[in-house]
Design a protein around this motif. Structure first.
Motif, PDB file in Angstrom:
ATOM      1  N   GLY A  11     110.168  12.077  24.871  1.00 50.91           N
ATOM      2  CA  GLY A  11     109.621  13.407  25.111  1.00 50.91           C
ATOM      3  C   GLY A  11     108.146  13.301  25.423  1.00 50.91           C
ATOM      4  N   LYS A  12     107.661  14.242  26.209  1.00 47.42           N
ATOM      5  CA  LYS A  12     106.237  14.253  26.558  1.00 47.42           C
ATOM      6  C   LYS A  12     105.727  15.688  26.522  1.00 47.42           C
ATOM      7  N   THR A  13     104.688  15.915  25.716  1.00 48.67           N
ATOM      8  CA  THR A  13     104.086  17.230  25.592  1.00 48.67           C
ATOM      9  C   THR A  13     102.617  17.144  25.956  1.00 48.67           C
ATOM     10  N   PHE A  14     102.184  18.040  26.834  1.00 45.59           N
ATOM     11  CA  PHE A  14     100.779  18.121  27.225  1.00 45.59           C
ATOM     12  C   PHE A  14     100.159  19.367  26.596  1.00 45.59           C
ATOM     13  N   GLN A  15      98.863  19.275  26.312  1.00 43.18           N
ATOM     14  CA  GLN A  15      98.160  20.451  25.817  1.00 43.18           C
ATOM     15  C   GLN A  15      97.679  21.259  27.005  1.00 43.18           C
ATOM     16  N   GLY A  16      98.150  22.502  27.100  1.00 38.44           N
ATOM     17  CA  GLY A  16      97.815  23.346  28.232  1.00 38.44           C
ATOM     18  C   GLY A  16      96.636  24.245  27.960  1.00 38.44           C
ATOM     19  N   GLN A  17      96.495  25.274  28.772  1.00 40.77           N
ATOM     20  CA  GLN A  17      95.402  26.220  28.601  1.00 40.77           C
ATOM     21  C   GLN A  17      95.575  26.994  27.302  1.00 40.77           C
ATOM     22  N   ASN A  18      94.446  27.446  26.739  1.00 42.67           N
ATOM     23  CA  ASN A  18      94.438  28.214  25.493  1.00 42.67           C
ATOM     24  C   ASN A  18      95.107  27.446  24.351  1.00 42.67           C
ATOM     25  N   GLN A  19      94.998  26.076  24.443  1.00 44.62           N
ATOM     26  CA  GLN A  19      95.517  25.190  23.400  1.00 44.62           C
ATOM     27  C   GLN A  19      97.030  25.271  23.224  1.00 44.62           C
ATOM     28  N   ARG A  20      97.729  25.848  24.210  1.00 40.37           N
ATOM     29  CA  ARG A  20      99.178  25.935  24.129  1.00 40.37           C
ATOM     30  C   ARG A  20      99.812  24.661  24.665  1.00 40.37           C
ATOM     31  N   ASP A  21     100.789  24.140  23.934  1.00 40.50           N
ATOM     32  CA  ASP A  21     101.450  22.915  24.346  1.00 40.50           C
ATOM     33  C   ASP A  21     102.467  23.196  25.448  1.00 40.50           C
ATOM     34  N   PHE A  22     102.561  22.241  26.378  1.00 33.77           N
ATOM     35  CA  PHE A  22     103.549  22.326  27.453  1.00 33.77           C
ATOM     36  C   PHE A  22     104.457  21.105  27.358  1.00 33.77           C
ATOM     37  N   ARG A  23     105.742  21.337  27.182  1.00 37.97           N
ATOM     38  CA  ARG A  23     106.704  20.238  27.068  1.00 37.97           C
ATOM     39  C   ARG A  23     107.201  19.870  28.453  1.00 37.97           C
ATOM     40  N   ALA A  24     106.718  18.735  28.957  1.00 39.00           N
ATOM     41  CA  ALA A  24     107.085  18.292  30.302  1.00 39.00           C
ATOM     42  C   ALA A  24     108.430  17.577  30.316  1.00 39.00           C
ATOM     43  N   ILE A  25     108.708  16.787  29.261  1.00 41.57           N
ATOM     44  CA  ILE A  25     109.961  16.047  29.148  1.00 41.57           C
ATOM     45  C   ILE A  25     110.550  16.341  27.778  1.00 41.57           C
ATOM     46  N   ASP A  26     111.848  16.659  27.759  1.00 42.80           N
ATOM     47  CA  ASP A  26     112.491  17.104  26.535  1.00 42.80           C
ATOM     48  C   ASP A  26     113.571  16.122  26.103  1.00 42.80           C
ATOM     49  N   LEU A  40     114.819   9.602  41.038  1.00 43.96           N
ATOM     50  CA  LEU A  40     114.581  10.767  40.196  1.00 43.96           C
ATOM     51  C   LEU A  40     114.342  11.932  41.137  1.00 43.96           C
ATOM     52  N   LEU A  41     115.256  12.892  41.144  1.00 40.46           N
ATOM     53  CA  LEU A  41     115.244  13.973  42.128  1.00 40.46           C
ATOM     54  C   LEU A  41     115.139  15.319  41.437  1.00 40.46           C
ATOM     55  N   GLY A  42     114.272  16.165  41.965  1.00 44.73           N
ATOM     56  CA  GLY A  42     114.163  17.510  41.419  1.00 44.73           C
ATOM     57  C   GLY A  42     113.014  18.252  42.060  1.00 44.73           C
ATOM     58  N   PRO A  43     112.908  19.556  41.792  1.00 44.50           N
ATOM     59  CA  PRO A  43     111.826  20.356  42.373  1.00 44.50           C
ATOM     60  C   PRO A  43     110.479  20.010  41.750  1.00 44.50           C
ATOM     61  N   SER A  44     109.418  20.496  42.359  1.00 43.59           N
ATOM     62  CA  SER A  44     108.075  20.269  41.824  1.00 43.59           C
ATOM     63  C   SER A  44     107.991  20.808  40.400  1.00 43.59           C
ATOM     64  N   GLY A  45     107.355  20.023  39.528  1.00 42.61           N
ATOM     65  CA  GLY A  45     107.159  20.456  38.154  1.00 42.61           C
ATOM     66  C   GLY A  45     108.318  20.185  37.223  1.00 42.61           C
ATOM     67  N   CYS A  46     109.345  19.447  37.692  1.00 43.23           N
ATOM     68  CA  CYS A  46     110.515  19.215  36.846  1.00 43.23           C
ATOM     69  C   CYS A  46     110.328  18.039  35.890  1.00 43.23           C
ATOM     70  N   GLY A  47     109.278  17.227  36.085  1.00 40.30           N
ATOM     71  CA  GLY A  47     109.000  16.122  35.179  1.00 40.30           C
ATOM     72  C   GLY A  47     109.264  14.741  35.730  1.00 40.30           C
ATOM     73  N   LYS A  48     109.686  14.632  36.981  1.00 41.84           N
ATOM     74  CA  LYS A  48     110.064  13.319  37.515  1.00 41.84           C
ATOM     75  C   LYS A  48     108.875  12.363  37.608  1.00 41.84           C
ATOM     76  N   THR A  49     107.709  12.853  38.047  1.00 43.34           N
ATOM     77  CA  THR A  49     106.536  11.981  38.132  1.00 43.34           C
ATOM     78  C   THR A  49     106.041  11.604  36.743  1.00 43.34           C
ATOM     79  N   THR A  50     106.169  12.503  35.779  1.00 45.64           N
ATOM     80  CA  THR A  50     105.790  12.180  34.402  1.00 45.64           C
ATOM     81  C   THR A  50     106.642  11.038  33.868  1.00 45.64           C
TER      82      THR A  50
END
Length: 380
Positions: A11-26, A40-50
């Motif tokens: 799993g991979k979680t990034f800290q986003g704006q306003n200190q809110r966590d964003f879970r990129a990989i679940d 690894l195929l998917g739309p932009s923002g789906c987590g493939k590059t991560t």
């Protein structure tokens, strides 16, 4: 089965704006076989590059572990991992020649010059850049620069080669040519290739297997044929190629098949196992090229009635939109087989269409996956 890469509960979680966590990989579990071309195929923002960056070591998992050939990578930095990466941005040194760019990594490792010259020559021959050793990047085309970046990665003889949308900057014809060359090259060198792309055709063309991702999760892993012909959920069916979706209810199950009522107007018989209860809501997936279209006078007891709502000539084929019920339409793709002789169906014309029962894929309710905005039907 020998594995090149294994991701275990990653799993991979990034800290986003306003200190809110964003879970990129679940909590991802993924196995990539040794020597395969895996996309690894998917739309932009789906987590493939991560995912790719975690394999390379540019990012560390928040939880879980990445294994390369059975060895846990932990916090091992990129330059201590048996991988190399080819980026969309070629990142060539403009002041160095082609040969010097390719040799740079070997020189940093202290490889003797006699070995460097031999390995650089082999790498340039592999990517078909013989004779261009003394040119600078500015003297090369985009495709040639991409080949230099590829040779620079191959020359270090990594166990795994990672690609982050490397063909995105090339024009369409060159990109298609490079797809075939990359696949042939991978088969020649036998290295595991892990390829990130949002281009469905690119993934289908090159891959031994594909993982389709959405919102940080893998929805399906399979061969190109399995992904296209047997999508596991609506998202996969909609994202890979073009699909029609009909929503219906099971009204009967007999002789190994379903009788489905669509929009309260249309009854279809569909082969399906196992048994589903009467009243169950299902989705039927129908690929446009698997539907045939005929004049109104066509005699076929299994043909369905429809009306032409749109006709678009696409060169290799013609795309029809046919009104099937008051709520649903079907897209049909018909190949243009006879030069100079096009279909004569016109807007508003009544036609007959034929959908082979074994070409309809049944998705029970609950397997639809994330909704998309590109559906081709007016669903109830």
């Amino acid at each position: 089965m020998k594995l090149a890469i294994e991701l275990v509960d990653v799993g991979k979680t990034f800290q986003g704006q306003n200190q809110r966590d964003f879970r990129a990989i679940d909590q991802l579990n993924l196995q990539i076989r040794d020597g395969e071309f895996f996309s690894l195929l998917g739309p932009s923002g789906c987590g493939k590059t991560t995912i790719l960056r975690m394999i390379a070591g540019f990012e560390s998992p928040t939880v879980g572990e990445v294994f390369i050939h059975g060895e846990a990578m932990g916090d091992r930095p990129p330059f201590h991992r048996p991988v190399n990466t080819v980026f969309q941005n070629y990142a060539l040194f403009p002041h160095l020649t082609v040969a010097q760019n390719v040799a740079f990594g070997l020189e940093m490792e202290g490889v003797p010059q006699t070995h460097i010259r031999s390995r650089v020559g082999d790498a340039l021959a592999l990517v078909k850049l013989n004779g261009l050793e003394n040119r600078h990047p500015r003297q090369l085309s985009g495709g040639q620069q991409q080949r230099v970046a590829l040779a620079r990665a191959l020359v270090k003889q990594p166990e795994v080669l990672l690609f982050d949308e490397p063909l995105g900057a090339l024009d369409l014809k060159l990109r298609k040519a490079m797809q075939l060359e990359l696949k042939a090259m991978q088969q020649q060198v036998g290295i595991t290739f892990v390829y990130v792309t949002h281009d469905q055709e690119e993934a289908l063309t090159m891959s031994d297997r594909i993982a389709v991702l959405s919102e940080g999760k893998v929805l399906q892993v399979g061969t190109p044929t399995e992904i296209y012909e047997e999508p596991s959920c609506r998202f996969v069916a909609d994202f890979i190629g073009e699909s029609n979706f009909l929503i219906g209810q099971v009204i009967e199950q007999a002789n190994g098949g379903l009788v489905v009522l669509v929009d309260g107007e249309l009854t279809l018989s569909v082969p399906y196992e196992p048994e589903l209860p009467v009243g169950k809501v299902i989705t039927l997936v129908i690929r446009p090229e698997k539907v045939t279209i005929h004049p109104q006078a066509h005699h076929d007891p299994l043909a369905l009635q429809g009306t032409i709502r749109d006709v678009v000539y696409l060169g290799t084929d013609t795309r029809f939109v046919v009104q099937l019920t008051s709520k649903s339409t079907l897209i049909i793709r018909r190949q243009n087989l006879h030069p100079g002789k096009l279909d004569t169906f016109t807007l508003g014309e009544a036609v007959k269409i034929r959908v082979a029962p074994n070409s309809m894929r049944v998705l029970p309710e609950g397997s639809l996956g994330p909704e998309t905005a590109s559906g081709v039907l007016n669903l109830p």
